[in-house]
Design an enzyme around this catalytic site. Structure first.
Site, PDB file in Angstrom:
ATOM      1  N   ASP A   1       0.852  -1.192   0.000  1.00 45.46           N
ATOM      2  CA  ASP A   1       0.000   0.000   0.000  1.00 45.46           C
ATOM      3  C   ASP A   1       0.890   1.246   0.000  1.00 45.46           C
ATOM      4  OD1 ASP A   1      -2.978   0.890   0.455  1.00 45.46           O
ATOM      5  OD2 ASP A   1      -1.734   2.176   1.733  1.00 45.46           O
TER       6      ASP A   1
ATOM      7  N   ASN B   1      -2.735  13.005  -4.087  1.00 46.65           N
ATOM      8  CA  ASN B   1      -3.843  13.476  -4.925  1.00 46.65           C
ATOM      9  C   ASN B   1      -4.272  14.899  -4.544  1.00 46.65           C
ATOM     10  OD1 ASN B   1      -4.123  11.218  -6.573  1.00 46.65           O
ATOM     11  ND2 ASN B   1      -5.438  10.157  -5.120  1.00 46.65           N
TER      12      ASN B   1
ATOM     13  N   ASP C   1      -2.125   9.194 -10.471  1.00 46.99           N
ATOM     14  CA  ASP C   1      -2.110   8.120 -11.471  1.00 46.99           C
ATOM     15  C   ASP C   1      -0.686   7.809 -11.912  1.00 46.99           C
ATOM     16  OD1 ASP C   1      -4.846   8.037 -11.325  1.00 46.99           O
ATOM     17  OD2 ASP C   1      -5.189   9.141 -13.197  1.00 46.99           O
TER      18      ASP C   1
ATOM     19  N   GLU D   1      -4.937   2.349  -4.087  1.00 52.00           N
ATOM     20  CA  GLU D   1      -3.482   2.412  -4.139  1.00 52.00           C
ATOM     21  C   GLU D   1      -2.832   1.152  -3.593  1.00 52.00           C
ATOM     22  OE1 GLU D   1      -4.740   4.334  -0.224  1.00 52.00           O
ATOM     23  OE2 GLU D   1      -5.470   4.154  -2.289  1.00 52.00           O
TER      24      GLU D   1
END
Length: 575
Positions: A437, A445, A454, A485
């Site tokens: 993770d 973000n 991304d 993620e």
């Protein structure tokens, strides 16, 4: 006067006595002359009789010779004309002319318009067969005269011996070329150092050879036409068989292409088949999509494959089907165990996308039927490859995550189920799972935008694939995007200790990575949870739960670390 009276009487007696002697002599002379005349006549008659006997003997010998030649001719015609295959008929004919190939040779050059120029030989070395050609001027003479004969031929006087191997040239004392022709034209030529019958005059030998080939020509042409029709039917059956392969449903599209090419190689009597696809990278113009062939020693195989690539380049440059015999192969630098070859471009939308290469040990140039089959197959492959690529793309879309190009959640779960099925049937004894993770991904973000997030995910996925390639000995590992993620790595056949090494390698690499987005460098770390069968679970759900729990412990312990098992069983931790 008695003395005077007795003298005439005595003279008369003497005259009479002498007359008798003369008469007797004349009689003897006449008898001698007569005997001489009779003896002369007897000798003349004896001579005439002897001449008649000799003439009759010659006639008998000639009749016997003619009968022998006729029997030989009939026997050869029977043996040749009863054959249903052109190749066998020619082989029998050559064996008749050359019983012992050690000191003589014969060759049959066939150049019917519906067939390839081909050579059948007995007593000739391969080197001589490869270079044997029929000059046009010799063919013109054969059309007119039916046969051409050379006594003690030299390369200057006879063009047929120019390219003969020295071993074969030593066999040549005389050389004859006899035409095989019918009312449709010149069908072929027989070249031989000996003619039949042995011991006969040269005229008789030429006449017999000419008659034989003239008698054989119509039947041979008919046989060739039947063979062509049979070849066309065989080609149709082979195309239908290959078409059936393309219509069969395979579990993987590539399996269909492999089955198609393998069967095509058998049909073309090939020893190896290789499908090259063109790439856009100038440094790696060809990529092998598939290869099937017999096994060779390492050095031989390397040379063979190198020559396949050379032929593929020639085929790509030509842009059309190419057929090679051994001399033609040597002209393009292929001088090895390959005796003949075929290449055909695979064309899509007017552009070459690949090349099919068939290589063979046999030195015979591929015939028209084989070339036609490969041409059709290359066109069929074009459609099949396009369809396979479409199916692969569809399947990849169904299996992969669109952003990271890793396996998606559904594929991950299916693969875990397959691995535990392997464990149950005993084919797999170890299995590890890593759950990964990205730390504080939401803040990336929020600060840099979702496009930056991304890019971070794509980079992490690429690093994961590179780590797999560097550290894994098994090709069954599966990298997946588990959700958001969170990534996952299934490691079949890998124990816990090696799995922890892989996890640490990935964690350290990500920590060093600077991800650029709009000229801004972004750094990210990752937390990893590890679990292994049978230490942490005996089912897919148990192993996923154990790895997930270890991941949360890594997060709780400060992130950017690797954890496994319950808290009291942590085997490896890095800050």
């Amino acid at each position: 006067m008695p003395g005077l009276q007795g003298a005439p009487v005595e003279s008369l007696q003497n005259i009479l006595a002498k007359g008798y002697v003369v008469a007797l002599a004349l009689v003897c002379l006449l008898q001698y002359v007569y005997s001489l005349i009779r003896m002369a006549r007897a000798r003349q008659m004896a001579t005439r009789f002897q001449e008649q006997v000799d003439h009759l003997s010659l006639e008998v010998l000639q009749i016997e010779r003619d009968r022998m030649i006729q029997r030989l001719e009939n026997q050869i015609l029977r043996d040749v004309l009863t054959q249903t295959e052109c190749r066998k008929a020619i082989a029998i004919l050559l064996k008749r002319f050359v019983p012992s190939p050690d000191d003589a040779f014969a060759a049959f050059v066939l150049f019917d318009s519906t067939h390839d120029h081909s050579i059948h030989a007995r007593g000739l070395l391969d080197e001589s067969i490869e270079t044997l050609v029929m000059p046009d001027d010799v063919c013109d003479q054969l059309i007119i005269h039916g046969a051409v004969l050379w006594d003690a031929p030299t390369p200057v006087s006879c063009p047929l011996v120019v390219n003969l191997h020295p071993t074969d040239r030593r066999k040549v004392r005389t050389l004859a070329a006899v035409a095989l022709k019918d009312d449709q034209g010149l069908l072929g030529v027989m070249i031989s150092t000996s003619l039949l019958p042995l011991g006969a005059s040269r005229t008789e030998q030429v006449d017999l050879s000419t008659r034989l080939l003239q008698a054989i020509a119509p039947n041979l042409r008919q046989t060739l036409e039947l063979e062509q029709q049979s070849s066309q039917l065989q080609g149709t059956r082979e195309m239908l068989e290959l078409r059936a392969i393309t219509d069969t449903r395979f579990d993987q599209p590539m399996r269909m292409i492999e089955a198609f090419l393998t069967r095509l190689c058998d049909m073309l009597e090939g020893d190896a088949v290789r499908l090259f696809l063109l790439t856009r990278d100038p440094g790696d113009e060809f990529r092998t999509m598939f290869r099937h062939g017999e096994s060779h020693q390492a050095g031989v195989l390397e040379i063979w494959m190198e020559h396949e690539e050379r032929l593929a380049h020639c085929g790509n440059s030509a842009g059309c089907l190419l057929a090679y015999d051994r001399p033609q192969l040597k002209q393009v630098g292929v001088d090895s165990l390959i005796g003949s070859a075929l290449t055909a471009p695979v064309i899509q939308n007017g552009a070459t996308i690949g090349v099919v290469c068939i290589t063979r040990r046999t030195i015979e140039r591929p015939n028209p039927a084989q070339r036609q089959l490969l041409s059709w197959s290359a066109e069929t492959l074009s459609h099949s490859i396009h369809r396979a690529r479409s199916l692969v793309a569809i399947e990849r879309q169904a299996r992969q995550d669109g952003l990271t190009e890793l396996a998606n959640r559904r594929t991950f779960e299916a693969q875990m189920a397959r691995e535990f099925a392997s464990i149950r049937n005993g084919s797999l004894s170890e299995l590890s799972l890593l759950m990964l993770d990205l730390d504080r991904f939401k803040s990336i973000n929020d600060v840099h935008g979702h496009q930056a997030g991304d890019e971070v995910l794509r980079t992490a996925a690429q690093v994961l694939r590179e780590t797999q390639a560097r550290m894994l000995s098994s090709d069954r590992s599966t990298a997946a995007r588990y959700g958001g993620e969170e990534l996952a790595l299934i490691l079949p056949g890998i124990g816990l200790e090696e799995a922890l090494e892989i996890a640490e390698e990935f964690r350290a690499t990500i920590e060093r990575q600077v991800i650029m987005h709009h000229a801004v460098g972004i750094r990210v770390t990752v937390s990893i949870g590890a679990a292994a069968f049978p230490i942490h679970g005996h089912s897919a759900d148990e192993l996923i739960a154990a790895a997930d729990a270890a991941l949360y412990r890594a997060k709780a312990a400060g992130r950017n670390r690797v954890e496994c098992g319950p808290p009291e069983a942590v085997l490896h931790s890095v800050h």
